[in-house]
Scaffold this active site. Structure first.
Site, PDB file in Angstrom:
ATOM      1  N   GLY A  81       0.817  -1.218   0.000  1.00 45.24           N
ATOM      2  CA  GLY A  81       0.000   0.000   0.000  1.00 45.24           C
ATOM      3  C   GLY A  81       0.847   1.263   0.000  1.00 45.24           C
ATOM      4  N   ARG A 145       1.199  -5.715  -5.004  1.00 42.76           N
ATOM      5  CA  ARG A 145       1.193  -6.615  -3.845  1.00 42.76           C
ATOM      6  C   ARG A 145       1.677  -8.035  -4.168  1.00 42.76           C
ATOM      7  NH1 ARG A 145      -0.702  -4.355   0.666  1.00 42.76           N
ATOM      8  NH2 ARG A 145      -2.238  -2.673   0.570  1.00 42.76           N
ATOM      9  N   ASP A 176       5.492  -7.940   5.772  1.00 40.90           N
ATOM     10  CA  ASP A 176       5.584  -9.105   4.890  1.00 40.90           C
ATOM     11  C   ASP A 176       6.645  -8.916   3.813  1.00 40.90           C
ATOM     12  OD1 ASP A 176       3.776 -11.018   5.895  1.00 40.90           O
ATOM     13  OD2 ASP A 176       2.116  -9.743   5.271  1.00 40.90           O
ATOM     14  N   LYS A 202       8.119   0.675   5.587  1.00 39.34           N
ATOM     15  CA  LYS A 202       6.998   1.472   5.085  1.00 39.34           C
ATOM     16  C   LYS A 202       5.671   0.906   5.561  1.00 39.34           C
ATOM     17  CE  LYS A 202       4.428  -0.065   2.597  1.00 39.34           C
ATOM     18  NZ  LYS A 202       3.474  -0.817   1.776  1.00 39.34           N
ATOM     19  N   THR A 203       4.757   1.688   5.959  1.00 38.10           N
ATOM     20  CA  THR A 203       3.330   1.389   6.059  1.00 38.10           C
ATOM     21  C   THR A 203       2.651   2.445   6.909  1.00 38.10           C
ATOM     22  OG1 THR A 203       1.557  -0.106   6.696  1.00 38.10           O
ATOM     23  CG2 THR A 203       3.536  -0.332   8.004  1.00 38.10           C
ATOM     24  N   ASP A 205       0.148   1.941   8.481  1.00 39.23           N
ATOM     25  CA  ASP A 205      -0.491   1.253   9.605  1.00 39.23           C
ATOM     26  C   ASP A 205       0.289   1.370  10.921  1.00 39.23           C
ATOM     27  OD1 ASP A 205      -2.157   0.505   7.586  1.00 39.23           O
ATOM     28  OD2 ASP A 205      -1.565  -1.597   7.557  1.00 39.23           O
ATOM     29  N   GLU A 426      -7.568   8.582   1.500  1.00 41.76           N
ATOM     30  CA  GLU A 426      -7.335  10.042   1.549  1.00 41.76           C
ATOM     31  C   GLU A 426      -5.962  10.393   2.114  1.00 41.76           C
ATOM     32  OE1 GLU A 426      -9.845   8.377   2.725  1.00 41.76           O
ATOM     33  OE2 GLU A 426     -11.747   9.313   2.212  1.00 41.76           O
TER      34      GLU A 426
END
Ligand code: FBP
Length: 552
Positions: A81, A145, A176, A202-203, A205, A426
């Site tokens: 993502g 992905r 992952d 990176k993420t 989340d 967004e």
């Protein structure tokens, strides 16, 4: 391409590096710490990674570096993502490579990990890089992905690297993708290949973190973007005083994003998935908790409020967790049969017929749309895509029902009018905040320092992030250090341990100490838009999560 005034201005923003990386690149040398251990399962992991397990942590200090000047061809891959700042990782990589040796080349593999398998790439140039400095998005080369995990795929990677004389690969990804980076690094070494693999965390989340990776990039900008929007909604709610806003936030399983946004905006309610699991709460209990707060605020004449719901909540409610697991297994087992069923209604009937009695009851208690959403396509790991499940709508329905009953019992007299929102996409490609611009550029620049020292299976690490950039520390940590064994697809697999919200951690403790007050009184805070130019305390502050974790 037409360029906005802000984008034009951001092109000339100079990202801040940790002090050591501001030195002449030939005068920075690596310093090696002690051998490391994985978080658990040490013996088994050592066997799985005989060539890359136990490597030392690395930091940098001033000193002559004779390795840095060699010509390198590096391939870079954006994986998973989008997260704000990805372009700056690439810019940092490019600048450091060219500084070390202008003949070095940066190959950008297109469309994510599949780019290397398909041998699709572009070679980065000054013009291309300059058009993407400090911008959001991953569109410079695109992302994807596809998972790099099989021997056949690794063989293709080897061939492609040989073909272009690529000596190193940088994988910009989450837990992952970086797990796979470690497996690829081990594969190359086992084959006697000198190709190095380095990852960058990176993420949005925020679930890829530990003591050496204090934050994954993108979390800062994404949470600031969502918090701006939540603050705007809070102000609207406080002005109109007629709606309860249910806002679902991206973040996959972990509730870091929801928690950070709650710390920034002080909503009336923020649900935390990890707490729901720890308390073994059912949807009914969550519903009652919300309905009680709605009723209490109503008694004070406040028939409005804001509720934050992490998108992963549904997976933490024990009965739903069991249901989701059963559906995942069923869909994996009956893939062909299930995929030819045409209508959602028929799919629901098929699944219902194959569930255990307990899960059937839970499934039947859900609204039809949610049932359908639970059956939507799985992600590449076979998991339900929580971003597609409208938990906020589910909660609106259950709370409405509960309040109706409370009204009938004379326990509630208010008006309950709702609005629902989902904030996710967004925030993933917003202009990176100064923090993410600086952090990402540093991660990329630092990755070149690791590669030139011939280090493989490492994650680029920049720490002391709650301080100003000149106090940041640069280095690298072996990816195996962050690994444990987990059950995946019926097998024990080495994976980077996902960091969930810790209920005894400072950010959650701060939230828990204040939430009752935020619930009943209106204590909204309005963070406003991310600022790029102005005083450091407005423009350069890290997240509250980082500041609380570092007690700074
Ligand atoms: P990564 O884990 O790859 O960084 O992606 C994060 C994320 O934004 C999650 O928060 C969200 O659930 C998911 O991606 C959505 O995936 P997609 O972009 O495939 O819809």
């Amino acid at each position: 391409m037409k360029v906005s005034a802000l984008q034009q201005a951001r092109y000339s923003y100079n990202p801040k590096l940790p002090l050591i990386l501001r030195e002449d690149i030939r005068k920075i040398k690596p310093v090696y710490g002690k051998p490391t251990q994985s978080v658990s399962d040490q013996e088994k992991l050592q066997k799985l990674f005989p060539n890359t397990y136990g490597l030392p942590k690395v930091s940098f200090e001033k000193g002559q570096n004779n390795d840095i000047g060699k010509k390198m061809n590096v391939g870079v891959i954006l994986s998973g993502g989008q997260a704000p700042g990805g372009h700056n990782v690439i810019c940092g990589l490019y600048d450091a490579l060219k500084k070390a040796n202008p003949e070095s080349q940066l190959y950008g593999f297109m469309g994510g990990p599949s780019g290397i398998l398909d041998d699709k790439f572009i070679i980065m140039t000054d013009d291309l890089i300059n058009a993407y400095r400090n911008t959001g998005g991953f569109d410079i080369i695109g992302s994807g992905r596809t998972k790099l995990e099989t021997k056949e795929q690794f063989e293709v990677c080897t061939k492609v690297c040989h073909k272009h004389d690529i000596n190193a690969i940088v994988i910009i990804g989450g837990d992952d993708s970086n797990t796979n980076a470690a497996v690829l690094a081990e594969y190359f070494r086992a084959q006697g290949e000198s190709i190095c693999v380095v990852g960058c965390p990176k993420t949005i989340d925020g679930d890829l973190k530990n003591e050496s990776i204090e934050a994954s990039f993108g979390f800062d900008t994404a949470t600031k973007t969502y918090s701006e929007l939540i603050g705007n909604i809070e102000r609207d709610a406080n002005s109109a005083r007629k709606y309860w806003h249910f806002i679902r936030l991206m973040g996959r399983s972990a509730s870091h994003i929801a928690l950070e946004c709650a710390l920034q905006t002080q909503p009336n309610i923020c649900l935390i998935g990890e707490e729901v699991e720890a308390k073994n709460q059912s949807i009914e209990e969550i519903t009652n908790y919300i309905a009680d707060i709605v009723a209490k605020r109503s008694e004070k004449g406040n028939d409005f409020g804001v509720i934050l719901v992490p998108e992963g909540l549904i997976e933490f409610v024990p009965s739903l967790k069991v249901l989701i697991r059963e559906i995942n297994d069923l869909l994996a087992k009956t893939e062909k049969e299930f995929n030819i069923i045409e209508t959602v209604a028929d799919k629901i009937t098929f699944v219902e017929a194959n569930l255990s009695d307990r899960s059937k009851k839970v499934f039947n208690s859900l609204p039809e749309e949610i049932k359908g959403q639970l059956l939507a396509d799985r992600d590449p790991h076979g998991n339900v895509q929580v971003s597609k499940i409208e938990t906020e709508k589910l909660l609106i329905q259950t709370v409405t029902k509960r309040l109706k009953q409370m009204k009938a019992d004379g326990k509630y007299k208010g008006k309950f009018s709702t609005q629902n929102h989902f904030f996710g996409y967004e925030g993933r490609c917003a202009f990176p905040s100064n923090f993410d611009s600086d952090y990402c550029y540093s991660l990329g620049y630092n990755a070149v320092m690791l590669l030139s020292a011939n280090l493989t299976g490492y994650l680029s690490s920049v720490t002391q992030l709650s301080k100003s950039a000149d106090q940041w520390q640069a280095g690298g940590i072996p990816i195996t250090m962050m690994m444990n064994l987990e059950q995946r697809h019926g097998e024990q697999k080495p994976v980077i341990k996902k960091a969930l919200v810790e209920l005894d951690g400072e950010p959650f403790k701060y939230f828990a100490a204040h939430r009752d007050e935020w619930a009943l009184d209106t204590c909204f805070t309005f963070p406003g838009a991310i600022q790029y130019y102005g005083p450091a305390e407005v423009c350069d502050q890290s997240t509250m999560t980082l500041r609380l974790e570092h007690k700074s």
